[in-house]
Design a protein around this motif. Structure first.
Motif, PDB file in Angstrom:
ATOM      1  N   SER A 191       4.523  -0.839   4.922  1.00 64.41           N
ATOM      2  CA  SER A 191       3.284  -0.227   4.327  1.00 64.41           C
ATOM      3  C   SER A 191       2.562   0.653   5.375  1.00 64.41           C
ATOM      4  O   SER A 191       2.505   0.390   6.613  1.00 64.41           O
ATOM      5  CB  SER A 191       2.309  -1.107   3.869  1.00 64.41           C
ATOM      6  OG  SER A 191       1.092  -0.660   3.630  1.00 64.41           O
TER       7      SER A 191
ATOM      8  N   ALA B  24      -2.577 -16.094  -6.590  1.00 67.27           N
ATOM      9  CA  ALA B  24      -1.731 -15.085  -6.497  1.00 67.27           C
ATOM     10  C   ALA B  24      -0.441 -15.473  -6.904  1.00 67.27           C
ATOM     11  O   ALA B  24       0.260 -14.781  -7.889  1.00 67.27           O
ATOM     12  CB  ALA B  24      -1.571 -14.861  -4.832  1.00 67.27           C
TER      13      ALA B  24
ATOM     14  N   ARG C 192       1.395 -11.903  -7.852  1.00 68.44           N
ATOM     15  CA  ARG C 192       1.142 -10.999  -6.585  1.00 68.44           C
ATOM     16  C   ARG C 192       1.242 -11.677  -5.341  1.00 68.44           C
ATOM     17  O   ARG C 192       1.453 -12.997  -5.354  1.00 68.44           O
ATOM     18  CB  ARG C 192      -0.234 -10.742  -6.877  1.00 68.44           C
ATOM     19  CG  ARG C 192      -0.687  -9.954  -8.090  1.00 68.44           C
ATOM     20  CD  ARG C 192      -2.058  -9.281  -7.813  1.00 68.44           C
ATOM     21  NE  ARG C 192      -2.404  -8.522  -8.929  1.00 68.44           N
ATOM     22  CZ  ARG C 192      -3.240  -9.025 -10.036  1.00 68.44           C
ATOM     23  NH1 ARG C 192      -3.663 -10.169 -10.070  1.00 68.44           N
ATOM     24  NH2 ARG C 192      -3.608  -8.251 -11.097  1.00 68.44           N
ATOM     25  N   SER C 193       1.385 -10.982  -4.449  1.00 69.20           N
ATOM     26  CA  SER C 193       1.621 -11.584  -2.997  1.00 69.20           C
ATOM     27  C   SER C 193      -0.090 -12.076  -2.727  1.00 69.20           C
ATOM     28  O   SER C 193      -0.657 -11.628  -3.393  1.00 69.20           O
ATOM     29  CB  SER C 193       2.006 -10.807  -2.093  1.00 69.20           C
ATOM     30  OG  SER C 193       1.031  -9.491  -1.741  1.00 69.20           O
TER      31      SER C 193
ATOM     32  N   ASN D  44      -1.696 -11.058  -0.213  1.00 65.64           N
ATOM     33  CA  ASN D  44      -2.255  -9.904   0.197  1.00 65.64           C
ATOM     34  C   ASN D  44      -2.589  -9.170  -1.006  1.00 65.64           C
ATOM     35  O   ASN D  44      -3.820  -8.588  -1.106  1.00 65.64           O
ATOM     36  CB  ASN D  44      -1.375  -9.039   1.149  1.00 65.64           C
ATOM     37  CG  ASN D  44      -2.240  -7.917   1.663  1.00 65.64           C
ATOM     38  OD1 ASN D  44      -3.048  -8.005   2.727  1.00 65.64           O
ATOM     39  ND2 ASN D  44      -1.823  -6.638   1.244  1.00 65.64           N
ATOM     40  N   GLN D  45      -1.784  -8.803  -1.962  1.00 68.67           N
ATOM     41  CA  GLN D  45      -1.988  -7.969  -3.103  1.00 68.67           C
ATOM     42  C   GLN D  45      -3.247  -8.693  -3.912  1.00 68.67           C
ATOM     43  O   GLN D  45      -4.083  -7.970  -4.457  1.00 68.67           O
ATOM     44  CB  GLN D  45      -0.814  -7.632  -4.045  1.00 68.67           C
ATOM     45  CG  GLN D  45       0.282  -6.829  -3.412  1.00 68.67           C
ATOM     46  CD  GLN D  45       1.761  -6.999  -4.115  1.00 68.67           C
ATOM     47  OE1 GLN D  45       1.843  -8.074  -4.644  1.00 68.67           O
ATOM     48  NE2 GLN D  45       2.154  -5.923  -4.208  1.00 68.67           N
ATOM     49  N   GLU D  46      -3.268 -10.020  -4.070  1.00 69.35           N
ATOM     50  CA  GLU D  46      -4.345 -10.727  -4.715  1.00 69.35           C
ATOM     51  C   GLU D  46      -5.567 -10.425  -4.021  1.00 69.35           C
ATOM     52  O   GLU D  46      -6.568 -10.100  -4.817  1.00 69.35           O
ATOM     53  CB  GLU D  46      -3.819 -12.219  -4.910  1.00 69.35           C
ATOM     54  CG  GLU D  46      -4.904 -12.936  -5.814  1.00 69.35           C
ATOM     55  CD  GLU D  46      -5.102 -12.513  -7.448  1.00 69.35           C
ATOM     56  OE1 GLU D  46      -5.921 -12.652  -7.820  1.00 69.35           O
ATOM     57  OE2 GLU D  46      -3.626 -11.854  -7.721  1.00 69.35           O
TER      58      GLU D  46
ATOM     59  N   VAL E 149      -6.516  -7.929  -1.939  1.00 67.00           N
ATOM     60  CA  VAL E 149      -7.117  -6.694  -2.173  1.00 67.00           C
ATOM     61  C   VAL E 149      -7.515  -6.445  -3.495  1.00 67.00           C
ATOM     62  O   VAL E 149      -8.524  -5.719  -3.930  1.00 67.00           O
ATOM     63  CB  VAL E 149      -5.711  -5.627  -1.877  1.00 67.00           C
ATOM     64  CG1 VAL E 149      -6.158  -4.346  -2.274  1.00 67.00           C
ATOM     65  CG2 VAL E 149      -5.377  -5.658  -0.259  1.00 67.00           C
ATOM     66  N   TYR E 150      -6.896  -6.793  -4.831  1.00 65.09           N
ATOM     67  CA  TYR E 150      -7.281  -6.873  -6.096  1.00 65.09           C
ATOM     68  C   TYR E 150      -8.648  -7.431  -6.300  1.00 65.09           C
ATOM     69  O   TYR E 150      -9.390  -6.797  -6.938  1.00 65.09           O
ATOM     70  CB  TYR E 150      -6.143  -7.449  -7.080  1.00 65.09           C
ATOM     71  CG  TYR E 150      -6.563  -7.498  -8.391  1.00 65.09           C
ATOM     72  CD1 TYR E 150      -6.475  -6.424  -9.046  1.00 65.09           C
ATOM     73  CD2 TYR E 150      -7.100  -8.899  -8.859  1.00 65.09           C
ATOM     74  CE1 TYR E 150      -6.875  -6.429 -10.400  1.00 65.09           C
ATOM     75  CE2 TYR E 150      -7.565  -8.645 -10.132  1.00 65.09           C
ATOM     76  CZ  TYR E 150      -7.426  -7.608 -11.096  1.00 65.09           C
ATOM     77  OH  TYR E 150      -7.736  -7.670 -12.537  1.00 65.09           O
TER      78      TYR E 150
ATOM     79  N   GLN F  98     -11.240  -5.074  -4.665  1.00 65.22           N
ATOM     80  CA  GLN F  98     -11.573  -3.901  -5.239  1.00 65.22           C
ATOM     81  C   GLN F  98     -12.344  -4.221  -6.522  1.00 65.22           C
ATOM     82  O   GLN F  98     -13.348  -3.327  -6.665  1.00 65.22           O
ATOM     83  CB  GLN F  98     -10.132  -3.182  -5.632  1.00 65.22           C
ATOM     84  CG  GLN F  98      -9.444  -2.835  -4.498  1.00 65.22           C
ATOM     85  CD  GLN F  98      -7.809  -2.149  -4.975  1.00 65.22           C
ATOM     86  OE1 GLN F  98      -7.241  -2.710  -5.822  1.00 65.22           O
ATOM     87  NE2 GLN F  98      -7.460  -1.320  -4.195  1.00 65.22           N
TER      88      GLN F  98
END
Length: 62
Positions: free
Chosen positions: A3, A24, A29-30, A32-34, A36-37, A40
């Motif tokens: 990334s 997650a 989701r990973s 990290n993705q969770e 960040v979600y 946000q």
């Protein structure tokens, strides 16, 4: 695939970390993705209530 987004550190309790990992997994989701979600969504809700937060990303690199 690597990334281009910078890595940021975050300190939390083991219990919170494991719960976030479980969420997650449920949400496909990973970790990290969770994270960040969730962040946000929190910022969007905060800005809805308090107005847009103006930031300048150039400040990070000075």
């Amino acid at each position: 695939m690597p990334s281009n987004v910078p890595m940021r550190g975050l300190r939390m309790t083991d219990e919170l970390y494991l719960k976030l990992k479980a969420i997650a997994k449920i949400e496909n989701r990973s970790y990290n993705q969770e994270a960040v979600y969730i962040l946000q969504r929190f910022v969007a809700e905060y800005e809805e209530m308090h107005g847009v937060i103006d930031v300048n990303t150039d400040d990070l690199y000075q």
